[in-house]
Design a protein around this motif. Sequence first.
Motif, PDB file in Angstrom:
ATOM      1  N   THR A  50       0.815  -1.215   0.000  1.00 29.13           N
ATOM      2  CA  THR A  50       0.000   0.000   0.000  1.00 29.13           C
ATOM      3  C   THR A  50       0.852   1.270   0.000  1.00 29.13           C
ATOM      4  N   ASP A  51       2.071   1.187   0.497  1.00 30.89           N
ATOM      5  CA  ASP A  51       3.015   2.309   0.490  1.00 30.89           C
ATOM      6  C   ASP A  51       4.194   1.846  -0.361  1.00 30.89           C
ATOM      7  N   TRP A  52       3.990   1.836  -1.692  1.00 26.84           N
ATOM      8  CA  TRP A  52       4.786   0.979  -2.565  1.00 26.84           C
ATOM      9  C   TRP A  52       5.886   1.682  -3.355  1.00 26.84           C
ATOM     10  N   ALA A  53       6.085   2.981  -3.156  1.00 31.97           N
ATOM     11  CA  ALA A  53       7.100   3.687  -3.934  1.00 31.97           C
ATOM     12  C   ALA A  53       7.832   4.707  -3.074  1.00 31.97           C
ATOM     13  N   ILE A  54       9.125   4.841  -3.331  1.00 32.06           N
ATOM     14  CA  ILE A  54       9.955   5.827  -2.648  1.00 32.06           C
ATOM     15  C   ILE A  54      10.775   6.562  -3.699  1.00 32.06           C
ATOM     16  N   ARG A  55      10.812   7.867  -3.611  1.00 31.56           N
ATOM     17  CA  ARG A  55      11.720   8.686  -4.426  1.00 31.56           C
ATOM     18  C   ARG A  55      12.789   9.247  -3.495  1.00 31.56           C
ATOM     19  N   THR A  56      14.045   8.910  -3.768  1.00 33.87           N
ATOM     20  CA  THR A  56      15.108   9.270  -2.841  1.00 33.87           C
ATOM     21  C   THR A  56      16.439   9.344  -3.585  1.00 33.87           C
ATOM     22  N   HIS A  57      17.519   9.570  -2.833  1.00 37.05           N
ATOM     23  CA  HIS A  57      18.869   9.538  -3.370  1.00 37.05           C
ATOM     24  C   HIS A  57      19.629   8.393  -2.707  1.00 37.05           C
ATOM     25  N   LEU A  58      20.358   7.628  -3.504  1.00 37.86           N
ATOM     26  CA  LEU A  58      21.169   6.534  -2.975  1.00 37.86           C
ATOM     27  C   LEU A  58      22.644   6.867  -3.139  1.00 37.86           C
ATOM     28  N   ASP A  59      23.417   6.586  -2.093  1.00 38.43           N
ATOM     29  CA  ASP A  59      24.859   6.761  -2.180  1.00 38.43           C
ATOM     30  C   ASP A  59      25.451   5.690  -3.091  1.00 38.43           C
ATOM     31  N   ALA A  60      26.431   6.083  -3.888  1.00 39.55           N
ATOM     32  CA  ALA A  60      27.131   5.151  -4.768  1.00 39.55           C
ATOM     33  C   ALA A  60      28.630   5.336  -4.578  1.00 39.55           C
ATOM     34  N   ARG A  61      29.398   4.357  -5.032  1.00 41.41           N
ATOM     35  CA  ARG A  61      30.849   4.446  -4.962  1.00 41.41           C
ATOM     36  C   ARG A  61      31.440   3.614  -6.083  1.00 41.41           C
ATOM     37  N   PHE A  62      32.683   3.883  -6.406  1.00 39.12           N
ATOM     38  CA  PHE A  62      33.343   3.075  -7.416  1.00 39.12           C
ATOM     39  C   PHE A  62      33.652   1.687  -6.846  1.00 39.12           C
ATOM     40  N   PRO A  63      33.565   0.650  -7.673  1.00 38.78           N
ATOM     41  CA  PRO A  63      33.858  -0.704  -7.184  1.00 38.78           C
ATOM     42  C   PRO A  63      35.282  -0.803  -6.641  1.00 38.78           C
ATOM     43  N   SER A  64      35.429  -1.638  -5.615  1.00 31.83           N
ATOM     44  CA  SER A  64      36.741  -1.869  -5.010  1.00 31.83           C
ATOM     45  C   SER A  64      36.839  -3.335  -4.623  1.00 31.83           C
ATOM     46  N   ILE A  65      37.992  -3.739  -4.129  1.00 28.65           N
ATOM     47  CA  ILE A  65      38.166  -5.128  -3.712  1.00 28.65           C
ATOM     48  C   ILE A  65      37.229  -5.466  -2.557  1.00 28.65           C
ATOM     49  N   SER A  66      37.094  -4.541  -1.606  1.00 29.15           N
ATOM     50  CA  SER A  66      36.232  -4.794  -0.447  1.00 29.15           C
ATOM     51  C   SER A  66      34.753  -4.636  -0.777  1.00 29.15           C
ATOM     52  N   ALA A  67      34.427  -3.842  -1.818  1.00 27.50           N
ATOM     53  CA  ALA A  67      33.024  -3.623  -2.210  1.00 27.50           C
ATOM     54  C   ALA A  67      32.927  -3.685  -3.732  1.00 27.50           C
ATOM     55  N   PRO A  68      32.968  -4.890  -4.311  1.00 28.36           N
ATOM     56  CA  PRO A  68      32.995  -5.020  -5.783  1.00 28.36           C
ATOM     57  C   PRO A  68      31.731  -4.530  -6.476  1.00 28.36           C
ATOM     58  N   TYR A  69      30.611  -4.451  -5.737  1.00 28.13           N
ATOM     59  CA  TYR A  69      29.354  -4.009  -6.342  1.00 28.13           C
ATOM     60  C   TYR A  69      28.935  -2.622  -5.859  1.00 28.13           C
ATOM     61  N   GLY A  70      29.839  -1.918  -5.182  1.00 32.01           N
ATOM     62  CA  GLY A  70      29.543  -0.555  -4.783  1.00 32.01           C
ATOM     63  C   GLY A  70      28.982  -0.433  -3.377  1.00 32.01           C
ATOM     64  N   LYS A  71      28.272   0.670  -3.153  1.00 30.06           N
ATOM     65  CA  LYS A  71      27.724   1.039  -1.848  1.00 30.06           C
ATOM     66  C   LYS A  71      26.366   0.390  -1.621  1.00 30.06           C
ATOM     67  N   ALA A  72      26.158  -0.111  -0.404  1.00 29.73           N
ATOM     68  CA  ALA A  72      24.910  -0.813  -0.088  1.00 29.73           C
ATOM     69  C   ALA A  72      23.893   0.112   0.575  1.00 29.73           C
ATOM     70  N   THR A  73      22.643  -0.017   0.139  1.00 30.60           N
ATOM     71  CA  THR A  73      21.497   0.619   0.779  1.00 30.60           C
ATOM     72  C   THR A  73      20.528  -0.480   1.166  1.00 30.60           C
ATOM     73  N   TRP A  74      19.937  -0.351   2.355  1.00 32.64           N
ATOM     74  CA  TRP A  74      19.019  -1.385   2.856  1.00 32.64           C
ATOM     75  C   TRP A  74      17.624  -0.806   3.049  1.00 32.64           C
ATOM     76  N   LEU A  75      16.621  -1.614   2.719  1.00 28.91           N
ATOM     77  CA  LEU A  75      15.221  -1.283   2.967  1.00 28.91           C
ATOM     78  C   LEU A  75      14.523  -2.515   3.517  1.00 28.91           C
ATOM     79  N   ILE A  76      13.296  -2.316   3.986  1.00 28.70           N
ATOM     80  CA  ILE A  76      12.451  -3.419   4.455  1.00 28.70           C
ATOM     81  C   ILE A  76      11.228  -3.520   3.548  1.00 28.70           C
ATOM     82  N   LEU A  77      10.923  -4.722   3.115  1.00 33.50           N
ATOM     83  CA  LEU A  77       9.694  -5.001   2.363  1.00 33.50           C
ATOM     84  C   LEU A  77       8.739  -5.695   3.318  1.00 33.50           C
ATOM     85  N   ASP A  78       7.715  -4.992   3.742  1.00 36.25           N
ATOM     86  CA  ASP A  78       6.845  -5.474   4.819  1.00 36.25           C
ATOM     87  C   ASP A  78       5.418  -5.700   4.306  1.00 36.25           C
ATOM     88  N   GLU A  79       4.650  -6.434   5.117  1.00 30.83           N
ATOM     89  CA  GLU A  79       3.233  -6.709   4.847  1.00 30.83           C
ATOM     90  C   GLU A  79       3.037  -7.425   3.512  1.00 30.83           C
TER      91      GLU A  79
END
Length: 237
Positions: A50-79
């Motif tokens: 019912t609250d199904w969309a978010i417009r926001t800004h996500l942090d990004a970074r260049f790939p590295s050995i410790s983070a090959p896929y970049g910067k992580a953002t977490w959310l919860i998918l509930d109900e």
Amino acid sequence: MLTNLIHVFLLIAVAYANTEKAIFLGPPTVNIPATHPTLDDLHVDTLTPTDWAIRTHLDARFPSISAPYGKATWLILDELTEGQRYEVRVCWAATQPTAFKVNTYELQTVFETPELISELSEYSWSRQSLGGGHGSQSKSAQGAHAPNPERETSVLFLQILAAADYYTMNKTLMRNVPPVHVDIILDPFVLGVLPRSLLPTVGYIVAVAVASWFIARHISTWICNLGTEATIEKKTQ
């Protein structure tokens, strides 16, 4: 013909932005206690059917050995509904070249995987220190969630990895990757076949196709009648 029209309109609907998505099923329900710490204490954005969309800004970074896929953002998918098919999409402008990777995890998987729980904890603390997200419109980010009682619910963690995917002579942009403006959308499938957000588009296509068929039939009948009348006139002469 109708199938071809649907394909064309669906392509047009997503052409305005780049899109990365994941398709998944609602997991079995789990018990969410009312006592702290709760999921709300993580201070991450939450999406529901019912609250199904978010417009926001996500942090990004260049790939590295410790983070090959970049910067992580977490959310919860509930109900969610157990066994229901869902699609979660991340849409962003082509003017911000970014490689996204979208993953969903059950709660137990995250809590039992040291790398994931450490990453989630780090993200949660960064959210609390900043007082929320980058202009996120979710209820969680705005502190609009009232304390929830103990409940049984189908819930998942959503992990979005953002890696900068560009090269420029601008040293500032190479050192400091700007946040990426995105829309994050949770879309239940209707009858397990079609994402709910596409129903108006498909309805419009079907209406246009049906109207076109009747108009074409009327024009065809009119042309046939003209031909018949012309033949009768020639025989009369």
